[in-house]
Design a protein around this motif. Sequence first.
Motif, PDB file in Angstrom:
ATOM      1  N   GLN A   1       0.824  -1.206   0.000  1.00 55.31           N
ATOM      2  CA  GLN A   1       0.000   0.000   0.000  1.00 55.31           C
ATOM      3  C   GLN A   1       0.866   1.266   0.000  1.00 55.31           C
ATOM      4  OE1 GLN A   1      -3.347   0.333  -0.324  1.00 55.31           O
ATOM      5  NE2 GLN A   1      -3.289  -1.862  -0.737  1.00 55.31           N
ATOM      6  N   ALA A   2       1.994   1.229   0.717  1.00 55.26           N
ATOM      7  CA  ALA A   2       2.906   2.384   0.711  1.00 55.26           C
ATOM      8  C   ALA A   2       3.414   2.657  -0.702  1.00 55.26           C
ATOM      9  CB  ALA A   2       4.079   2.133   1.652  1.00 55.26           C
ATOM     10  N   LEU A   3       3.628   1.593  -1.452  1.00 57.03           N
ATOM     11  CA  LEU A   3       4.122   1.734  -2.825  1.00 57.03           C
ATOM     12  C   LEU A   3       3.095   2.379  -3.748  1.00 57.03           C
ATOM     13  CD1 LEU A   3       6.539   0.985  -4.641  1.00 57.03           C
ATOM     14  CD2 LEU A   3       5.476  -1.245  -5.013  1.00 57.03           C
ATOM     15  N   ARG A   4       1.802   2.273  -3.395  1.00 55.66           N
ATOM     16  CA  ARG A   4       0.731   2.739  -4.296  1.00 55.66           C
ATOM     17  C   ARG A   4       0.166   4.100  -3.911  1.00 55.66           C
ATOM     18  NH1 ARG A   4      -3.694  -0.123  -3.727  1.00 55.66           N
ATOM     19  NH2 ARG A   4      -4.472   0.250  -5.843  1.00 55.66           N
TER      20      ARG A   4
ATOM     21  N   LYS B   1      -0.016  10.220  -1.980  1.00 57.82           N
ATOM     22  CA  LYS B   1       0.392  11.284  -1.057  1.00 57.82           C
ATOM     23  C   LYS B   1       1.594  10.844  -0.220  1.00 57.82           C
ATOM     24  CE  LYS B   1      -4.166  13.435  -0.663  1.00 57.82           C
ATOM     25  NZ  LYS B   1      -5.251  13.831   0.256  1.00 57.82           N
ATOM     26  N   LEU B   2       2.532  11.772  -0.028  1.00 53.99           N
ATOM     27  CA  LEU B   2       3.799  11.432   0.627  1.00 53.99           C
ATOM     28  C   LEU B   2       3.591  10.917   2.058  1.00 53.99           C
ATOM     29  CD1 LEU B   2       6.873  11.384   0.626  1.00 53.99           C
ATOM     30  CD2 LEU B   2       6.861  13.794   1.283  1.00 53.99           C
ATOM     31  N   LYS B   3       2.769  11.616   2.853  1.00 60.42           N
ATOM     32  CA  LYS B   3       2.623  11.190   4.244  1.00 60.42           C
ATOM     33  C   LYS B   3       1.849   9.878   4.360  1.00 60.42           C
ATOM     34  CE  LYS B   3       2.238  13.904   7.678  1.00 60.42           C
ATOM     35  NZ  LYS B   3       1.705  14.887   8.625  1.00 60.42           N
ATOM     36  N   GLN B   4       1.007   9.591   3.375  1.00 60.55           N
ATOM     37  CA  GLN B   4       0.337   8.284   3.374  1.00 60.55           C
ATOM     38  C   GLN B   4       1.344   7.168   3.086  1.00 60.55           C
ATOM     39  OE1 GLN B   4      -2.799   7.388   4.025  1.00 60.55           O
ATOM     40  NE2 GLN B   4      -3.382   9.462   4.614  1.00 60.55           N
ATOM     41  N   VAL B   5       2.355   7.475   2.266  1.00 60.91           N
ATOM     42  CA  VAL B   5       3.424   6.495   2.036  1.00 60.91           C
ATOM     43  C   VAL B   5       4.103   6.146   3.358  1.00 60.91           C
ATOM     44  CG1 VAL B   5       5.680   6.123   0.939  1.00 60.91           C
ATOM     45  CG2 VAL B   5       3.849   7.265  -0.336  1.00 60.91           C
TER      46      VAL B   5
ATOM     47  N   SER C   1       3.914   2.711   5.601  1.00 63.23           N
ATOM     48  CA  SER C   1       5.193   2.108   5.975  1.00 63.23           C
ATOM     49  C   SER C   1       5.192   1.724   7.459  1.00 63.23           C
ATOM     50  CB  SER C   1       6.325   3.101   5.672  1.00 63.23           C
ATOM     51  OG  SER C   1       7.504   2.735   6.339  1.00 63.23           O
ATOM     52  N   SER C   2       4.526   2.543   8.280  1.00 64.84           N
ATOM     53  CA  SER C   2       4.438   2.208   9.708  1.00 64.84           C
ATOM     54  C   SER C   2       3.659   0.922   9.913  1.00 64.84           C
ATOM     55  CB  SER C   2       3.748   3.346  10.479  1.00 64.84           C
ATOM     56  OG  SER C   2       4.566   4.493  10.501  1.00 64.84           O
TER      57      SER C   2
ATOM     58  N   GLY D   1      11.155 -10.178   1.877  1.00 67.92           N
ATOM     59  CA  GLY D   1      10.135  -9.480   1.084  1.00 67.92           C
ATOM     60  C   GLY D   1       9.846  -8.084   1.630  1.00 67.92           C
ATOM     61  N   GLY D   2       9.808  -7.937   2.950  1.00 73.86           N
ATOM     62  CA  GLY D   2       9.550  -6.623   3.540  1.00 73.86           C
ATOM     63  C   GLY D   2      10.651  -5.635   3.199  1.00 73.86           C
ATOM     64  N   GLY D   3      11.902  -6.103   3.203  1.00 72.94           N
ATOM     65  CA  GLY D   3      13.019  -5.215   2.869  1.00 72.94           C
ATOM     66  C   GLY D   3      12.939  -4.735   1.421  1.00 72.94           C
ATOM     67  N   LEU D   4      12.564  -5.640   0.500  1.00 68.92           N
ATOM     68  CA  LEU D   4      12.459  -5.260  -0.913  1.00 68.92           C
ATOM     69  C   LEU D   4      11.330  -4.243  -1.133  1.00 68.92           C
ATOM     70  CD1 LEU D   4      12.994  -8.755  -2.599  1.00 68.92           C
ATOM     71  CD2 LEU D   4      14.605  -6.842  -2.491  1.00 68.92           C
ATOM     72  N   LEU D   5      10.194  -4.461  -0.467  1.00 68.27           N
ATOM     73  CA  LEU D   5       9.086  -3.510  -0.610  1.00 68.27           C
ATOM     74  C   LEU D   5       9.466  -2.137  -0.037  1.00 68.27           C
ATOM     75  CD1 LEU D   5       5.965  -5.720   0.222  1.00 68.27           C
ATOM     76  CD2 LEU D   5       6.360  -4.424  -1.879  1.00 68.27           C
ATOM     77  N   SER D   6      10.188  -2.140   1.097  1.00 72.06           N
ATOM     78  CA  SER D   6      10.625  -0.867   1.688  1.00 72.06           C
ATOM     79  C   SER D   6      11.516  -0.108   0.711  1.00 72.06           C
ATOM     80  CB  SER D   6      11.380  -1.108   3.001  1.00 72.06           C
ATOM     81  OG  SER D   6      10.573  -1.784   3.923  1.00 72.06           O
ATOM     82  N   ALA D   7      12.437  -0.836   0.080  1.00 73.11           N
ATOM     83  CA  ALA D   7      13.324  -0.193  -0.901  1.00 73.11           C
ATOM     84  C   ALA D   7      12.513   0.389  -2.049  1.00 73.11           C
ATOM     85  CB  ALA D   7      14.328  -1.215  -1.421  1.00 73.11           C
ATOM     86  N   ALA D   8      11.469  -0.330  -2.479  1.00 75.04           N
ATOM     87  CA  ALA D   8      10.673   0.118  -3.628  1.00 75.04           C
ATOM     88  C   ALA D   8       9.952   1.437  -3.322  1.00 75.04           C
ATOM     89  CB  ALA D   8       9.671  -0.967  -4.007  1.00 75.04           C
TER      90      ALA D   8
END
Length: 489
Positions: free
Chosen positions: A290-293, A296-300, A304-305, A421-428
């Motif tokens: 969801q952070a990737l999609r 809005k910046l603060k929603q990202v 992420s939280s 998988g979590g690390g890769l999504l965070s990087a994305a």
Amino acid sequence: MTLWLMAGLLFTPLAWAVLTLLAGFRWGRAITWLGIAIQVLVSLALWAVVVRDGGFQYPLGGWQAPLGIELRVDGLAVTFVLLTALVAAASGLHAGFYLDPDKQWHRYFWPLFWFLWAGLNVVWLGNDLFNLYVGLELISLSAVGLVALGGQSEALRAALRYLMAALLGSLAYLLGVALFYGEFGSLSLSGIAFALRQDSARDGAGFALVLMLFGLALKTALFPMHRWLPPAHGIARSPVSALLSALVVKGSFYIAARLWLELGAPLGSLALAQLLGLLGGMAVFWGGWQALRQPKLKQVVAYSSVAQIGYLFLLFPLTWNTTEAAALQAQQAMTLQVTSHALAKAAMFLSAGNLIMSVGSNRVNALAGVSHFLPFSLFSFGLAGVSLMGLPPTGGFAAKWLFLQASLATGQWWWLVVLLGGGLLSAAYVFRVYRASFVEDSNIDHFFHPARRLEIIPMILALLSLGLGLMAEPVLSVMALTFANGEGT
């Protein structure tokens, strides 16, 4: 000495709250900055006492349980007290420059800030299930008020949604407390743990634990009970978002972890431990996706939280019916994850606030060209993101490495999929923000430059999250401080 320290941590924040409630914004800011200096000194003094004498249990005012308030001061509690002092000090200083003194409702930031700090200290030090509930309520009500300070209809809606979730979580927790009292005739966490060691066959106690964990998971925004978090954290003012994400959700998780570590062995089960771990793993993937999609910046940052909170719940399967060494690794991983996430997420929200202030928009696409005009804040955002990805030498890397070790030691290899998988999504999602910032074809040629002091504070927090991996041993040595009688934390 101990009496003064306890009073300084539990009651002095309430005095600051009352004083700032009577003052305007500017006087409230001056009082708060003085109070922050004192609270940091008191927190360091408590750490020095525990290092010198060991941890201890303290009946406040000399009143023994069940009439009095019982406090437990050990390495884990001191770790969270120090973390709160650091993040709250940074957020309070940032808010003094960031909030608009001409908006009348912003003056209420200061009393709510102090009520929140008092509630957090009650939770870190409490050893009584009802007083932990009081601390939780103080935190929740303060946090809801802080969200509403956004001053928009969306902020009020987010605050109301947060309030409903918090009340439902509190109700479940309180029902569990009532069942425990009916079963044991005591609300002392240590007393209940002792009674269970004598006789683990207690009808209803297991259900009480499940009820309390459900309520606390809802307050922590564990997937799929997370829907209140992104609107609340996303719409709040940036210093408020930093407090909410770095500290507030950790309060309810801390109680859940305490309950599990004290009562999980006799009252928990393999199914419950794996279920909590599974929900944590799903939170990592769902929150990251969801952070990737988010546009809005603060929603990202808010989603992420949700993802980063998921890692914390790996504590439950990795400490249930496992070896002492593996359980210790999982506890150390949890402590480092809490600390690194608090520092990184506070840095990320504060730097995101600077970026939004600069371009005048919350949208990720609006960041085009900001890399030329606000590289300092963008760099802070990126450094915090490196910790969330779990790359060395950050605190996030140290935490995930310990989770990996504990997973392998207990034969629960499936959690490795979550960590990778979590690390890769965070990087994305972090690189998505960076890619938007380096776009060169923006038609915007006017950027607002926030004061340099607004950029320095998130940079310090980001550097601390980056260097935490190198300082992991001193941090974990605080958590490992023993009781005066030699009992471990």
